[in-house]
Design a protein around this motif. Sequence first.
Motif, PDB file in Angstrom:
ATOM      1  N   GLU A  54      22.795  25.673  47.770  1.00  0.00           N
ATOM      2  CA  GLU A  54      23.479  24.994  49.064  1.00  0.00           C
ATOM      3  C   GLU A  54      22.699  23.295  49.446  1.00  0.00           C
ATOM      4  OE1 GLU A  54      25.163  26.509  51.180  1.00  0.00           O
ATOM      5  OE2 GLU A  54      24.958  28.117  50.179  1.00  0.00           O
ATOM      6  N   THR A  55      22.475  22.485  48.786  1.00  0.00           N
ATOM      7  CA  THR A  55      22.537  21.538  48.893  1.00  0.00           C
ATOM      8  C   THR A  55      22.310  20.611  47.509  1.00  0.00           C
ATOM      9  OG1 THR A  55      19.837  21.373  49.590  1.00  0.00           O
ATOM     10  CG2 THR A  55      20.543  18.968  49.042  1.00  0.00           C
ATOM     11  N   ILE A  56      22.432  21.310  46.174  1.00  0.00           N
ATOM     12  CA  ILE A  56      23.262  20.691  45.443  1.00  0.00           C
ATOM     13  C   ILE A  56      25.072  21.043  45.552  1.00  0.00           C
ATOM     14  CG2 ILE A  56      24.392  21.425  42.909  1.00  0.00           C
ATOM     15  CD1 ILE A  56      21.239  22.872  42.495  1.00  0.00           C
ATOM     16  N   ILE A  57      25.470  22.225  46.289  1.00  0.00           N
ATOM     17  CA  ILE A  57      26.684  22.039  46.403  1.00  0.00           C
ATOM     18  C   ILE A  57      26.906  20.746  47.687  1.00  0.00           C
ATOM     19  CG2 ILE A  57      28.450  23.365  47.507  1.00  0.00           C
ATOM     20  CD1 ILE A  57      26.760  25.681  46.361  1.00  0.00           C
ATOM     21  N   ARG A  58      26.396  20.625  48.468  1.00  0.00           N
ATOM     22  CA  ARG A  58      26.952  19.753  49.490  1.00  0.00           C
ATOM     23  C   ARG A  58      26.796  18.345  48.432  1.00  0.00           C
ATOM     24  NH1 ARG A  58      23.524  17.323  53.023  1.00  0.00           N
ATOM     25  NH2 ARG A  58      21.597  18.925  51.969  1.00  0.00           N
ATOM     26  N   VAL A  59      25.418  17.591  47.899  1.00  0.00           N
ATOM     27  CA  VAL A  59      25.893  16.967  47.714  1.00  0.00           C
ATOM     28  C   VAL A  59      26.810  16.837  46.295  1.00  0.00           C
ATOM     29  CG1 VAL A  59      24.372  14.785  46.627  1.00  0.00           C
ATOM     30  CG2 VAL A  59      22.805  16.236  48.542  1.00  0.00           C
ATOM     31  N   THR A  60      26.906  17.888  45.824  1.00  0.00           N
ATOM     32  CA  THR A  60      27.971  17.371  44.754  1.00  0.00           C
ATOM     33  C   THR A  60      29.295  16.842  45.093  1.00  0.00           C
ATOM     34  OG1 THR A  60      26.729  18.693  43.091  1.00  0.00           O
ATOM     35  CG2 THR A  60      29.156  18.405  42.632  1.00  0.00           C
ATOM     36  N   GLU A  61      30.027  18.293  46.376  1.00  0.00           N
ATOM     37  CA  GLU A  61      30.968  17.544  46.905  1.00  0.00           C
ATOM     38  C   GLU A  61      31.591  16.544  48.135  1.00  0.00           C
ATOM     39  OE1 GLU A  61      31.600  21.032  49.856  1.00  0.00           O
ATOM     40  OE2 GLU A  61      32.470  22.191  48.568  1.00  0.00           O
ATOM     41  N   ASN A  62      30.220  15.834  48.274  1.00  0.00           N
ATOM     42  CA  ASN A  62      30.412  15.034  48.874  1.00  0.00           C
ATOM     43  C   ASN A  62      29.302  13.562  47.580  1.00  0.00           C
ATOM     44  OD1 ASN A  62      29.527  15.727  51.641  1.00  0.00           O
ATOM     45  ND2 ASN A  62      27.775  15.877  52.040  1.00  0.00           N
ATOM     46  N   TYR A  63      29.663  13.875  47.272  1.00  0.00           N
ATOM     47  CA  TYR A  63      29.364  12.945  46.130  1.00  0.00           C
ATOM     48  C   TYR A  63      30.512  12.414  45.407  1.00  0.00           C
ATOM     49  CZ  TYR A  63      28.488  10.493  41.483  1.00  0.00           C
ATOM     50  OH  TYR A  63      28.409   9.207  40.319  1.00  0.00           O
ATOM     51  N   HIS A  64      31.628  13.921  45.194  1.00  0.00           N
ATOM     52  CA  HIS A  64      33.012  13.935  44.066  1.00  0.00           C
ATOM     53  C   HIS A  64      34.149  13.451  45.273  1.00  0.00           C
ATOM     54  CE1 HIS A  64      32.214  14.583  39.867  1.00  0.00           C
ATOM     55  NE2 HIS A  64      31.577  15.878  40.590  1.00  0.00           N
ATOM     56  N   ALA A  65      33.736  13.479  46.831  1.00  0.00           N
ATOM     57  CA  ALA A  65      34.803  13.135  47.329  1.00  0.00           C
ATOM     58  C   ALA A  65      34.505  11.719  48.100  1.00  0.00           C
ATOM     59  CB  ALA A  65      34.510  13.706  49.097  1.00  0.00           C
ATOM     60  N   ARG A  66      33.562  10.908  47.191  1.00  0.00           N
ATOM     61  CA  ARG A  66      33.325   9.820  47.532  1.00  0.00           C
ATOM     62  C   ARG A  66      33.867   8.667  46.855  1.00  0.00           C
ATOM     63  NH1 ARG A  66      28.221  10.420  48.984  1.00  0.00           N
ATOM     64  NH2 ARG A  66      27.559  10.102  46.883  1.00  0.00           N
ATOM     65  N   THR A  67      33.737   9.168  45.325  1.00  0.00           N
ATOM     66  CA  THR A  67      34.401   8.508  44.001  1.00  0.00           C
ATOM     67  C   THR A  67      35.631   9.468  43.334  1.00  0.00           C
ATOM     68  OG1 THR A  67      33.400  10.418  42.626  1.00  0.00           O
ATOM     69  CG2 THR A  67      31.914   8.695  43.272  1.00  0.00           C
ATOM     70  N   ALA A  68      35.737  10.189  43.855  1.00  0.00           N
ATOM     71  CA  ALA A  68      37.709  10.806  44.043  1.00  0.00           C
ATOM     72  C   ALA A  68      38.517  10.198  44.371  1.00  0.00           C
ATOM     73  CB  ALA A  68      38.095  12.073  43.713  1.00  0.00           C
ATOM     74  N   GLY A  69      39.857   9.854  43.374  1.00  0.00           N
ATOM     75  CA  GLY A  69      41.166   8.916  44.469  1.00  0.00           C
ATOM     76  C   GLY A  69      42.120   9.759  45.024  1.00  0.00           C
ATOM     77  N   ASP A  70      41.981  10.777  44.637  1.00  0.00           N
ATOM     78  CA  ASP A  70      42.570  11.909  45.818  1.00  0.00           C
ATOM     79  C   ASP A  70      41.936  13.031  45.833  1.00  0.00           C
ATOM     80  OD1 ASP A  70      44.830  13.973  46.436  1.00  0.00           O
ATOM     81  OD2 ASP A  70      45.335  14.162  44.226  1.00  0.00           O
ATOM     82  N   ALA A  71      41.888  13.275  47.822  1.00  0.00           N
ATOM     83  CA  ALA A  71      41.177  14.543  47.817  1.00  0.00           C
ATOM     84  C   ALA A  71      41.387  15.867  47.121  1.00  0.00           C
ATOM     85  CB  ALA A  71      41.292  13.866  49.937  1.00  0.00           C
ATOM     86  N   GLY A  72      42.347  15.093  46.919  1.00  0.00           N
ATOM     87  CA  GLY A  72      42.815  16.997  46.038  1.00  0.00           C
ATOM     88  C   GLY A  72      42.641  17.574  44.687  1.00  0.00           C
ATOM     89  N   ASP A  73      42.163  16.755  44.665  1.00  0.00           N
ATOM     90  CA  ASP A  73      41.027  17.298  43.293  1.00  0.00           C
ATOM     91  C   ASP A  73      40.350  17.898  43.647  1.00  0.00           C
ATOM     92  OD1 ASP A  73      43.342  16.121  41.770  1.00  0.00           O
ATOM     93  OD2 ASP A  73      42.529  14.813  41.469  1.00  0.00           O
ATOM     94  N   VAL A  74      39.363  17.682  44.776  1.00  0.00           N
ATOM     95  CA  VAL A  74      37.733  18.202  44.719  1.00  0.00           C
ATOM     96  C   VAL A  74      37.747  19.020  45.172  1.00  0.00           C
ATOM     97  CG1 VAL A  74      35.938  18.061  46.029  1.00  0.00           C
ATOM     98  CG2 VAL A  74      37.282  15.828  45.588  1.00  0.00           C
ATOM     99  N   VAL A  75      37.392  20.475  44.771  1.00  0.00           N
ATOM    100  CA  VAL A  75      37.281  22.170  45.047  1.00  0.00           C
ATOM    101  C   VAL A  75      36.249  21.913  45.563  1.00  0.00           C
ATOM    102  CG1 VAL A  75      36.866  23.765  43.887  1.00  0.00           C
ATOM    103  CG2 VAL A  75      38.058  22.221  42.807  1.00  0.00           C
ATOM    104  N   SER A  76      36.126  22.592  46.708  1.00  0.00           N
ATOM    105  CA  SER A  76      35.361  23.095  47.706  1.00  0.00           C
ATOM    106  C   SER A  76      33.968  24.083  47.490  1.00  0.00           C
ATOM    107  CB  SER A  76      35.718  23.785  49.680  1.00  0.00           C
ATOM    108  OG  SER A  76      35.115  24.362  49.718  1.00  0.00           O
ATOM    109  N   HIS A  77      33.208  24.004  46.423  1.00  0.00           N
ATOM    110  CA  HIS A  77      32.196  24.881  45.843  1.00  0.00           C
ATOM    111  C   HIS A  77      31.656  25.698  46.772  1.00  0.00           C
ATOM    112  CE1 HIS A  77      33.076  22.254  42.491  1.00  0.00           C
ATOM    113  NE2 HIS A  77      32.893  21.426  42.708  1.00  0.00           N
TER     114      HIS A  77
END
Length: 103
Positions: A54-77
């Motif tokens: 659960e921590t891996i998923i949460r941190v990975t999602e937050n990491y990609h949300a911060r670094t991604a230019g388009d929020a639509g590319d981030v998949v909700s794992h």
Amino acid sequence: MLVCHCNIITEKEIETAITELLDIDAWQLIVPAKVYHRLAKRGRCCGCFPNVVETIIRVTENYHARTAGDAGDVVSHLDRVRGLRDQFGSNRNEGRTTSHRAA
């Protein structure tokens, strides 16, 4: 918060290890064993692994949300994992019949 009682690992230490792994390769597959290897620990009873996932998923999602230019590319794992848990269940019997005996 203490996540692993066997190794005395806090949630902050796990989050830091995950972020360091993502800094190396943002799209690598991170599993609890890889996080524990990064922390120079090993899973003992492995009861904490669901919380680590659960921590891996949460941190990975937050990491990609911060670094991604388009929020639509981030998949909700997290939603996908929860959906798989609902679909397949979390049976602890590993598909064994009730008459199965290990000894």
